[in-house]
Design a protein around this motif. Structure first.
Motif, PDB file in Angstrom:
ATOM      1  N   ASN A 146       0.917  -1.133   0.274  1.00 20.08           N
ATOM      2  CA  ASN A 146      -0.174   0.241   0.014  1.00 20.08           C
ATOM      3  C   ASN A 146       0.738   1.576  -0.014  1.00 20.08           C
ATOM      4  OD1 ASN A 146      -3.104   0.326   0.234  1.00 20.08           O
ATOM      5  ND2 ASN A 146      -2.581  -1.699   1.100  1.00 20.08           N
ATOM      6  N   VAL A 147       2.038   1.155   1.130  1.00 25.13           N
ATOM      7  CA  VAL A 147       2.708   2.111   1.097  1.00 25.13           C
ATOM      8  C   VAL A 147       2.876   2.636  -0.087  1.00 25.13           C
ATOM      9  CG1 VAL A 147       4.470   3.371   2.125  1.00 25.13           C
ATOM     10  CG2 VAL A 147       2.775   2.522   3.356  1.00 25.13           C
ATOM     11  N   ALA A 148       4.006   1.548  -0.947  1.00 20.94           N
ATOM     12  CA  ALA A 148       4.557   1.283  -2.106  1.00 20.94           C
ATOM     13  C   ALA A 148       3.723   2.220  -3.159  1.00 20.94           C
ATOM     14  CB  ALA A 148       5.013   0.147  -2.230  1.00 20.94           C
ATOM     15  N   VAL A 149       2.715   1.860  -2.947  1.00 17.45           N
ATOM     16  CA  VAL A 149       1.846   2.136  -4.271  1.00 17.45           C
ATOM     17  C   VAL A 149       2.161   3.678  -4.953  1.00 17.45           C
ATOM     18  CG1 VAL A 149      -0.497   2.982  -5.191  1.00 17.45           C
ATOM     19  CG2 VAL A 149      -0.096   0.888  -4.216  1.00 17.45           C
ATOM     20  N   PRO A 150       2.809   5.299  -4.489  1.00 17.97           N
ATOM     21  CA  PRO A 150       2.449   6.610  -5.046  1.00 17.97           C
ATOM     22  C   PRO A 150       4.350   5.968  -5.676  1.00 17.97           C
ATOM     23  CG  PRO A 150       1.653   6.829  -2.962  1.00 17.97           C
ATOM     24  CD  PRO A 150       2.028   5.357  -3.045  1.00 17.97           C
ATOM     25  N   LEU A 151       4.937   5.193  -5.235  1.00 13.11           N
ATOM     26  CA  LEU A 151       5.863   5.568  -6.307  1.00 13.11           C
ATOM     27  C   LEU A 151       6.459   4.201  -7.212  1.00 13.11           C
ATOM     28  CD1 LEU A 151       8.351   4.632  -2.698  1.00 13.11           C
ATOM     29  CD2 LEU A 151       8.042   6.693  -3.824  1.00 13.11           C
ATOM     30  N   ARG A 152       5.708   3.548  -7.289  1.00 15.44           N
ATOM     31  CA  ARG A 152       5.195   2.409  -8.366  1.00 15.44           C
ATOM     32  C   ARG A 152       4.596   3.206  -9.460  1.00 15.44           C
ATOM     33  NH1 ARG A 152       4.806  -1.821  -5.212  1.00 15.44           N
ATOM     34  NH2 ARG A 152       6.704  -3.145  -4.661  1.00 15.44           N
ATOM     35  N   GLU A 153       3.576   4.311  -9.293  1.00 10.52           N
ATOM     36  CA  GLU A 153       2.815   4.870 -10.235  1.00 10.52           C
ATOM     37  C   GLU A 153       3.718   6.369 -10.404  1.00 10.52           C
ATOM     38  OE1 GLU A 153      -1.186   6.179  -8.754  1.00 10.52           O
ATOM     39  OE2 GLU A 153      -1.701   3.792  -8.765  1.00 10.52           O
ATOM     40  N   HIS A 154       4.622   6.862  -9.251  1.00  8.20           N
ATOM     41  CA  HIS A 154       5.119   8.585 -10.072  1.00  8.20           C
ATOM     42  C   HIS A 154       6.385   8.064 -10.713  1.00  8.20           C
ATOM     43  CE1 HIS A 154       1.122   9.322  -9.963  1.00  8.20           C
ATOM     44  NE2 HIS A 154       0.954   9.529  -8.530  1.00  8.20           N
ATOM     45  N   THR A 155       7.190   7.195  -9.888  1.00 12.71           N
ATOM     46  CA  THR A 155       8.627   7.038  -9.985  1.00 12.71           C
ATOM     47  C   THR A 155       8.960   5.874 -10.887  1.00 12.71           C
ATOM     48  OG1 THR A 155       9.389   5.603  -8.004  1.00 12.71           O
ATOM     49  CG2 THR A 155       9.208   8.074  -7.746  1.00 12.71           C
ATOM     50  N   PRO A 156      10.532   5.899 -11.434  1.00 13.49           N
ATOM     51  CA  PRO A 156      11.289   4.823 -12.103  1.00 13.49           C
ATOM     52  C   PRO A 156      11.704   3.989 -10.844  1.00 13.49           C
ATOM     53  CG  PRO A 156      12.549   6.876 -12.725  1.00 13.49           C
ATOM     54  CD  PRO A 156      11.200   6.927 -12.080  1.00 13.49           C
ATOM     55  N   LEU A 157      11.746   4.120  -9.744  1.00  5.79           N
ATOM     56  CA  LEU A 157      12.463   3.451  -8.834  1.00  5.79           C
ATOM     57  C   LEU A 157      11.982   2.228  -8.915  1.00  5.79           C
ATOM     58  CD1 LEU A 157      12.287   5.675  -5.251  1.00  5.79           C
ATOM     59  CD2 LEU A 157      14.389   5.481  -6.976  1.00  5.79           C
ATOM     60  N   SER A 158      13.877   1.672  -8.613  1.00 10.19           N
ATOM     61  CA  SER A 158      14.254   0.621  -8.607  1.00 10.19           C
ATOM     62  C   SER A 158      13.193  -0.142  -7.265  1.00 10.19           C
ATOM     63  CB  SER A 158      15.322  -0.257  -8.531  1.00 10.19           C
ATOM     64  OG  SER A 158      15.603   0.377  -6.898  1.00 10.19           O
ATOM     65  N   ALA A 159      12.778  -1.981  -7.478  1.00  8.68           N
ATOM     66  CA  ALA A 159      12.109  -2.299  -6.110  1.00  8.68           C
ATOM     67  C   ALA A 159      13.186  -2.341  -5.045  1.00  8.68           C
ATOM     68  CB  ALA A 159      11.765  -3.840  -6.726  1.00  8.68           C
ATOM     69  N   GLU A 160      14.490  -1.991  -4.896  1.00  9.86           N
ATOM     70  CA  GLU A 160      15.321  -2.476  -3.744  1.00  9.86           C
ATOM     71  C   GLU A 160      14.572  -0.390  -3.247  1.00  9.86           C
ATOM     72  OE1 GLU A 160      19.311  -2.715  -4.661  1.00  9.86           O
ATOM     73  OE2 GLU A 160      19.591  -4.222  -2.356  1.00  9.86           O
ATOM     74  N   ALA A 161      14.801   0.219  -4.255  1.00  8.04           N
ATOM     75  CA  ALA A 161      15.085   1.600  -3.406  1.00  8.04           C
ATOM     76  C   ALA A 161      13.778   1.674  -2.758  1.00  8.04           C
ATOM     77  CB  ALA A 161      15.119   2.768  -4.337  1.00  8.04           C
ATOM     78  N   ILE A 162      12.764   1.591  -3.880  1.00 12.25           N
ATOM     79  CA  ILE A 162      11.049   1.434  -3.148  1.00 12.25           C
ATOM     80  C   ILE A 162      10.794   1.001  -1.914  1.00 12.25           C
ATOM     81  CG2 ILE A 162       8.395   0.919  -3.445  1.00 12.25           C
ATOM     82  CD1 ILE A 162       9.298   1.346  -6.697  1.00 12.25           C
ATOM     83  N   ARG A 163      11.399  -0.283  -1.546  1.00 20.91           N
ATOM     84  CA  ARG A 163      11.848  -1.338  -0.219  1.00 20.91           C
ATOM     85  C   ARG A 163      11.351  -0.739   0.604  1.00 20.91           C
ATOM     86  NH1 ARG A 163      14.986  -6.041  -0.513  1.00 20.91           N
ATOM     87  NH2 ARG A 163      16.472  -4.429  -0.232  1.00 20.91           N
ATOM     88  N   ASP A 164      13.329   0.571   0.292  1.00 23.55           N
ATOM     89  CA  ASP A 164      13.576   0.864   1.497  1.00 23.55           C
ATOM     90  C   ASP A 164      13.173   2.225   1.669  1.00 23.55           C
ATOM     91  OD1 ASP A 164      16.100  -1.273   1.983  1.00 23.55           O
ATOM     92  OD2 ASP A 164      17.038   0.087   0.106  1.00 23.55           O
ATOM     93  N   ILE A 165      12.716   2.800   0.733  1.00 29.96           N
ATOM     94  CA  ILE A 165      11.832   4.023   1.692  1.00 29.96           C
ATOM     95  C   ILE A 165      10.880   3.224   2.050  1.00 29.96           C
ATOM     96  CG2 ILE A 165      10.514   6.187   0.534  1.00 29.96           C
ATOM     97  CD1 ILE A 165      12.347   5.686  -1.726  1.00 29.96           C
ATOM     98  N   VAL A 166       9.907   2.844   1.648  1.00 33.45           N
ATOM     99  CA  VAL A 166       8.553   2.816   2.233  1.00 33.45           C
ATOM    100  C   VAL A 166       9.291   1.759   3.490  1.00 33.45           C
ATOM    101  CG1 VAL A 166       6.874  -0.252   2.211  1.00 33.45           C
ATOM    102  CG2 VAL A 166       7.734   1.275   0.353  1.00 33.45           C
ATOM    103  N   ALA A 167      10.180   0.939   4.325  1.00 31.55           N
ATOM    104  CA  ALA A 167      10.365   0.755   5.102  1.00 31.55           C
ATOM    105  C   ALA A 167      10.977   2.113   6.537  1.00 31.55           C
ATOM    106  CB  ALA A 167      12.342  -0.317   5.285  1.00 31.55           C
ATOM    107  N   LEU A 168      11.216   2.836   5.671  1.00 36.15           N
ATOM    108  CA  LEU A 168      11.199   3.976   6.255  1.00 36.15           C
ATOM    109  C   LEU A 168      10.185   4.684   6.977  1.00 36.15           C
ATOM    110  CD1 LEU A 168      13.862   5.622   6.642  1.00 36.15           C
ATOM    111  CD2 LEU A 168      13.506   7.573   4.671  1.00 36.15           C
ATOM    112  N   LYS A 169       9.737   5.202   6.033  1.00 32.90           N
ATOM    113  CA  LYS A 169       8.229   5.292   5.882  1.00 32.90           C
ATOM    114  C   LYS A 169       7.036   4.661   7.474  1.00 32.90           C
ATOM    115  CE  LYS A 169       9.590   8.551   3.295  1.00 32.90           C
ATOM    116  NZ  LYS A 169       9.343   9.917   2.962  1.00 32.90           N
TER     117      LYS A 169
END
Ligand SMILES: Nc1ncnc2c1ncn2[C@@H]1O[C@H](COP(=O)(O)OP(=O)(O)OP(=O)(O)O)[C@@H](O)[C@H]1O
Length: 275
Positions: free
Chosen positions: A115-138
């Motif tokens: 759920n938290v990752a949805v905006p990052l997946r929709e609006h950024t080209p970030l890798s799955a790994e980067a998304i995982r790290d940002i989500v954990a931080l938030k």
């Protein structure tokens, strides 16, 4: 010249208008919801939109974020006419604000982390790994334990679901955060904890916050200024202290009913006293 990081840049502009609602009227068929509503939100404040059921609070919020166009009048969000948001999807402006909808509005078939990752997946080209790290931080930032990331919304308490929804709303590091009834249905202790979290995130991230709420405790606790809507108009706008002194009969009944008095006493500490 070096550019300031986003948070410092936001702090440098405290007090600058970020939302300008000018002469907005809204009709649904023959029903008039707003007539000539104007207000300005400045950077760095917690601005609340309050008022009785059906007075048009959520509709105004939807208009500000471009989900709905006002019938007449204009709304400028971060300097751009919000009609441009209504007309286009994926505008860069959309990355600059986060929204927590009523009841959190999490996707029930996704885990908290998904759920938290949805905006990052929709609006950024970030890798799955980067998304995982940002989500954990938030998730950590909103005070949820790491093991909650793999849980589904149905496995979380109401308070945890709100925190998860808040994590999703801030995952893109927005300048502006919109909260629609963030504490509705939470018990007073959990609601107070959520209010504290909102203030802490505001301070840490340099956010400007616009919140629709009925919660008088929240209003006293975190709102810098409040617009009270009623009869299609802004009946009063100011600090809670100023509104509590208003002579307007609707505002008086709102702030001086039993719940309003109890919230005020709690805020001033007197409600906690015992005989
Ligand atoms: N899309 C729509 N079509 C028709 N009527 C609508 C629509 N959206 C809202 N309304 C009506 O507009 C009025 C204001 O609704 P809104 O949800 O903005 O009020 P509110 O102040 O947020 O209420 P509450 O505190 O109960 O959540 C209501 O009478 C509602 O039925």
């Amino acid at each position: 010249m070096h550019e300031l990081p986003p948070t410092l840049a936001a702090v440098a502009q405290v007090g600058v208008p970020v939302i300008e609602v000018s002469h907005v009227s809204t009709r649904f068929g023959t029903a008039v919801v707003h007539r000539d509503v104007s207000l300005t939100v400045v950077r760095g404040e917690v601005f609340a939109i309050a008022g009785g059921n059906g007075c048009g609070k959520s509709t105004l919020l939807r208009e500000i974020i471009g989900l709905l166009a006002p019938t007449t009048g204009t709304i400028r969000l971060l300097g751009t006419d919000s009609r441009q948001l209504t007309q286009s999807n994926g505008s860069p402006l959309q990355r600059r604000f986060g929204v927590m909808f009523q009841h959190g509005a999490l996707f029930s078939s996704m885990t908290l982390a998904e759920n938290v990752a949805v905006p990052l997946r929709e609006h950024t080209p970030l890798s799955a790994e980067a998304i995982r790290d940002i989500v954990a931080l938030k998730i950590a930032l909103v005070g949820l334990p790491p093991d909650s990331a793999i849980k589904f919304p149905s496995e979380l308490s109401g308070g945890m679901r709100r925190r998860a929804a808040l994590a999703r709303a801030i995952v893109m590091d927005p300048e502006l955060l919109f909260l629609d009834e963030p504490t509705a249905g939470l018990d007073p202790m959990i609601a107070a904890g959520f209010d504290d979290l909102v203030l802490e995130l505001k301070r840490l991230l340099g956010l400007t916050i616009v919140m629709v709420t009925h919660d008088l405790d929240s209003l006293w606790r975190i709102a810098d200024r409040v617009a009270v809507l009623g009869e299609g108009q802004v009946l009063g706008l100011g600090t809670m202290d100023a509104l509590a002194r208003s002579d307007d009969p609707v505002i008086r009944s709102y702030f001086h009913g039993p719940r309003g008095r109890a919230a005020h006493l709690n805020h001033s500490g007197m409600g906690l006293q015992r005989d």
